[in-house]
Design a protein around this motif. Structure first.
Motif, mmCIF file in Angstrom:
data_model
loop_
_atom_site.group_PDB
_atom_site.id
_atom_site.type_symbol
_atom_site.label_atom_id
_atom_site.label_comp_id
_atom_site.label_asym_id
_atom_site.label_seq_id
_atom_site.Cartn_x
_atom_site.Cartn_y
_atom_site.Cartn_z
ATOM 1 N N PRO A 163 0.874 -1.334 -0.128
ATOM 2 C CA PRO A 163 0.121 0.021 -0.043
ATOM 3 C C PRO A 163 0.890 1.331 -0.008
ATOM 4 O O PRO A 163 0.156 2.275 -0.617
ATOM 5 N N HIS A 164 2.064 1.225 0.860
ATOM 6 C CA HIS A 164 2.808 2.467 0.735
ATOM 7 C C HIS A 164 4.222 2.309 -0.082
ATOM 8 O O HIS A 164 4.656 3.595 -0.069
ATOM 9 N N GLY A 165 4.582 1.394 -0.662
ATOM 10 C CA GLY A 165 5.691 1.149 -1.439
ATOM 11 C C GLY A 165 6.043 -0.145 -1.869
ATOM 12 O O GLY A 165 4.916 -0.757 -2.082
ATOM 13 N N THR A 166 7.066 -0.604 -1.668
ATOM 14 C CA THR A 166 7.471 -1.634 -2.443
ATOM 15 C C THR A 166 8.324 -2.623 -1.334
ATOM 16 O O THR A 166 8.713 -1.975 -0.321
ATOM 17 N N GLY A 167 8.372 -3.859 -1.728
ATOM 18 C CA GLY A 167 9.351 -4.603 -0.770
ATOM 19 C C GLY A 167 9.867 -5.969 -1.449
ATOM 20 O O GLY A 167 9.413 -6.262 -2.612
ATOM 21 N N ILE A 168 10.777 -6.734 -0.855
ATOM 22 C CA ILE A 168 11.211 -7.710 -1.114
ATOM 23 C C ILE A 168 10.988 -9.020 0.054
ATOM 24 O O ILE A 168 11.768 -8.421 1.088
ATOM 25 N N ALA A 169 10.535 -10.016 -0.240
ATOM 26 C CA ALA A 169 10.464 -11.013 0.801
ATOM 27 C C ALA A 169 11.471 -12.044 0.714
ATOM 28 O O ALA A 169 11.203 -12.662 -0.405
ATOM 29 N N THR A 170 12.058 -12.550 1.480
ATOM 30 C CA THR A 170 12.734 -13.891 1.598
ATOM 31 C C THR A 170 12.424 -14.788 2.624
ATOM 32 O O THR A 170 12.365 -14.346 3.596
ATOM 33 N N LEU A 171 12.002 -16.022 2.219
ATOM 34 C CA LEU A 171 11.182 -17.116 2.979
ATOM 35 C C LEU A 171 12.351 -18.350 3.107
ATOM 36 O O LEU A 171 12.564 -18.610 2.119
ATOM 37 N N ARG A 172 12.235 -18.919 4.358
ATOM 38 C CA ARG A 172 13.354 -19.960 4.389
ATOM 39 C C ARG A 172 12.584 -21.005 5.665
ATOM 40 O O ARG A 172 12.214 -20.313 6.560
ATOM 41 N N ALA A 173 12.533 -22.261 5.176
ATOM 42 C CA ALA A 173 12.042 -22.984 6.277
ATOM 43 C C ALA A 173 12.782 -23.301 7.466
ATOM 44 O O ALA A 173 14.006 -23.200 7.338
ATOM 45 N N ALA A 174 12.300 -23.236 8.624
ATOM 46 C CA ALA A 174 13.061 -23.349 9.701
ATOM 47 C C ALA A 174 12.318 -24.197 10.708
ATOM 48 O O ALA A 174 11.304 -24.620 10.704
ATOM 49 N N ASP A 175 12.753 -24.500 12.147
ATOM 50 C CA ASP A 175 12.094 -25.368 12.820
ATOM 51 C C ASP A 175 11.161 -24.598 13.677
ATOM 52 O O ASP A 175 11.307 -23.394 14.281
ATOM 53 N N LYS A 176 9.869 -25.227 13.420
ATOM 54 C CA LYS A 176 8.867 -24.648 13.900
ATOM 55 C C LYS A 176 8.208 -23.279 13.680
ATOM 56 O O LYS A 176 7.405 -22.526 14.126
ATOM 57 N N HIS A 177 8.973 -22.621 12.708
ATOM 58 C CA HIS A 177 8.456 -21.344 11.903
ATOM 59 C C HIS A 177 9.098 -21.088 10.640
ATOM 60 O O HIS A 177 9.950 -21.886 10.211
ATOM 61 N N VAL A 178 8.752 -20.068 10.209
ATOM 62 C CA VAL A 178 9.376 -19.727 8.670
ATOM 63 C C VAL A 178 10.330 -18.627 8.807
ATOM 64 O O VAL A 178 9.562 -17.573 9.545
#
Length: 495
Positions: A238-253
């Motif tokens: 809504p206010h700008g742009t972004g880059i998201a990086t996701l990686r599987a981890a123990d009990k969370h992302v």
């Protein structure tokens, strides 16, 4: 809802993490509220109260537990399963609509009066839109306090507070600590001014690897990047742009967000949670799908199956239109051309993520010329984009399913398969069966399930209300190839 039931107290006594996010446990004698799995000593039943949301507990005068962090839990799976007014409103409030547009703006998006919406939310969730939005702001602020070194005035602004005083008062009231005290409890390495590193919790088991694999197969060069167990993509916020990086981890992302405007933190997190379907209830899904012997082997290979969602409704519709009746690889190649020719360049590119998905306005003007292949398909993409640009088609997660289907199928070239695919991914509808999907039918055949749409639909009745999740298992079976058939037959014979 489990609120005000003995089952809720039994879940608290058992410290059952499956119910985290489904309800809030408040303790009268201490004045705090907790997640159901809080490790603290279980209070007397007479001292326990139960609320549907953290905002309801806050409105009743309780503050958050310092030990179990009840705000840092998966959301309730009811919002997708119910899909009623309260559920649709919660999706939009999590995306920050109240902070950006006010309660009237939220009501307009949902098609109800402000008064009726407030009455429904207060009755069903224990707090109105402002209280629910305030709880979201407080959680966003806490994340920024504990994961970045930015000033408190910037934190308050980014989280959506109207003033520094309001920010300070809210943090003390909800968390029982000042912002300075919270910053002293930092978890993890501090991030830069525009970077936030955080954990996205989920209910175990969770097949994050499967979701990231699905996204990687369809990743568009320039907009997405996948490799070494990571998935990255650009975000138009809504206010700008972004880059998201996701990686599987123990009990969370593990999630790293690089935002051009920190006010977009809450929206980015909400959209990524929906993309990964992190609020699903894997136990309930497994109990139903596991009764089918032909699915059991696939379910055991992918425990905690998730249905990939969306961060951009227009992107999903365009992908669905292009992907009709062609392979995943062909659809990816065609859509990449759109991104390369029409997508805006990111002001802060990183690695291979350099572009954004094209806007509705640009697609409406140039899609017909930029898209190769059948002319009708290009015209459909153009018409969808024009409808979005002109406000005739809304593609946000607060839409009513039937109304969204009707709006989509009114556009020439958009049929039931496309509208079903869109409601499954954009709205998170859990009970969609794409019985005419070629890959899904191929996967069904490999598992020994009838392939003809009518027979498949009849067989799939036993999967309700989780047919979307069964469909993901069938897609996985198709992607894994012919070896799946023998394993399925062996499992069926044993059962």
């Amino acid at each position: 809802m489990l609120v005000e039931t003995e089952e809720a107290f039994r879940a608290v006594a058992a410290r059952d993490a499956r119910f985290d996010g489904c309800f809030i446990h408040a303790v009268r004698s201490t004045g705090i509220y907790c997640r159901p799995s809080c490790p603290a000593r279980t209070p007397k039943r007479s001292n326990s109260e139960f609320y549907p949301t953290a905002a309801a507990a806050q409105a009743a005068g309780y503050r958050a537990c310092r030990r179990c962090l009840p705000d840092a839990v998966p959301g309730s799976p009811e919002w997708d399963l119910r899909a009623d007014l309260a559920g649709r409103a919660m999706r939009l409030i999590s995306d920050g609509v109240v902070d950006r547009c006010g309660v009237q703006g939220l009501a307009d998006k949902l098609g109800y009066s402000e008064r009726h919406l407030t009455r429904v939310l207060t009755s069903e969730l224990g707090a109105g839109p402002l209280g629910l939005a305030r709880a979201n702001r407080a959680h966003s602020a806490r994340v920024l306090i504990e994961t970045t070194d930015i000033s408190f005035s910037d934190v308050a602004f980014a989280a959506g507070f109207a003033s520094l005083r309001q920010f300070n008062d809210t943090m003390r009231e909800i968390f029982g600590r000042t912002p300075t005290e919270l910053r002293g409890q930092k978890r993890g390495a501090p991030s830069g001014a525009g970077t936030v590193r955080l954990r996205l919790p989920f209910r175990a088991p969770c097949d994050i690897a499967g979701v990231l694999r699905f996204l990687a197969r369809r990743a568009l060069t320039g907009m997405e990047e996948s490799g070494d167990g990571c998935y990255s993509r650009s975000l138009r916020l809504p206010h700008g742009t972004g880059i998201a990086t996701l990686r599987a981890a123990d009990k969370h992302v593990a999630c790293t967000l690089r935002l051009s405007d920190l006010r977009d933190l809450g929206s980015a997190v909400a959209r990524l949670r929906r993309l990964l379907d992190l609020d699903a209830d894997p136990v309930a899904i497994g109990e139903v799908l596991g009764t089918d012997p032909l699915l059991r082997e696939s379910l055991q290979r992918s425990p905690g199956i998730r249905v990939p969602g969306a961060v951009d409704g227009l992107e999903i519709v365009v992908r669905a239109v292009i992907g009709q009746q062609i392979s995943v690889a062909a659809a990816r190649s065609t859509t990449e051309r759109l991104v390369t020719e029409l997508g805006d360049e990111l002001p802060h590119p990183e690695g291979g993520v350099t572009r954004l998905f094209p806007t509705a306005e640009v697609l409406a003007e140039h899609a017909a010329a930029a898209l190769p292949g059948p002319r009708r398909r290009a015209e459909t993409v153009r018409d969808v984009a024009a409808a979005v640009a002109e406000g005739r088609l809304a593609l946000h997660p607060g839409r009513d399913e039937a109304e969204l289907r009707e709006d989509l199928e009114r556009i020439r070239g958009v049929g039931p398969w496309t509208s079903s695919y869109v409601v499954m991914r954009v709205l998170g509808t859990p009970d969609v069966l794409l019985s005419g999907d070629l890959a899904l039918k191929r996967g069904a055949g490999l598992l020994g399930i009838p392939e003809e749409p009518a027979d498949l639909s009849a067989h799939a009745r036993r999967w309700s209300p989780w047919r979307s999740y069964a469909g993901v298992l069938l897609w996985e079976a198709a992607a894994n190839g012919p070896a799946t058939r023998q394993k399925s037959y062996e499992n069926w014979e044993k059962s």
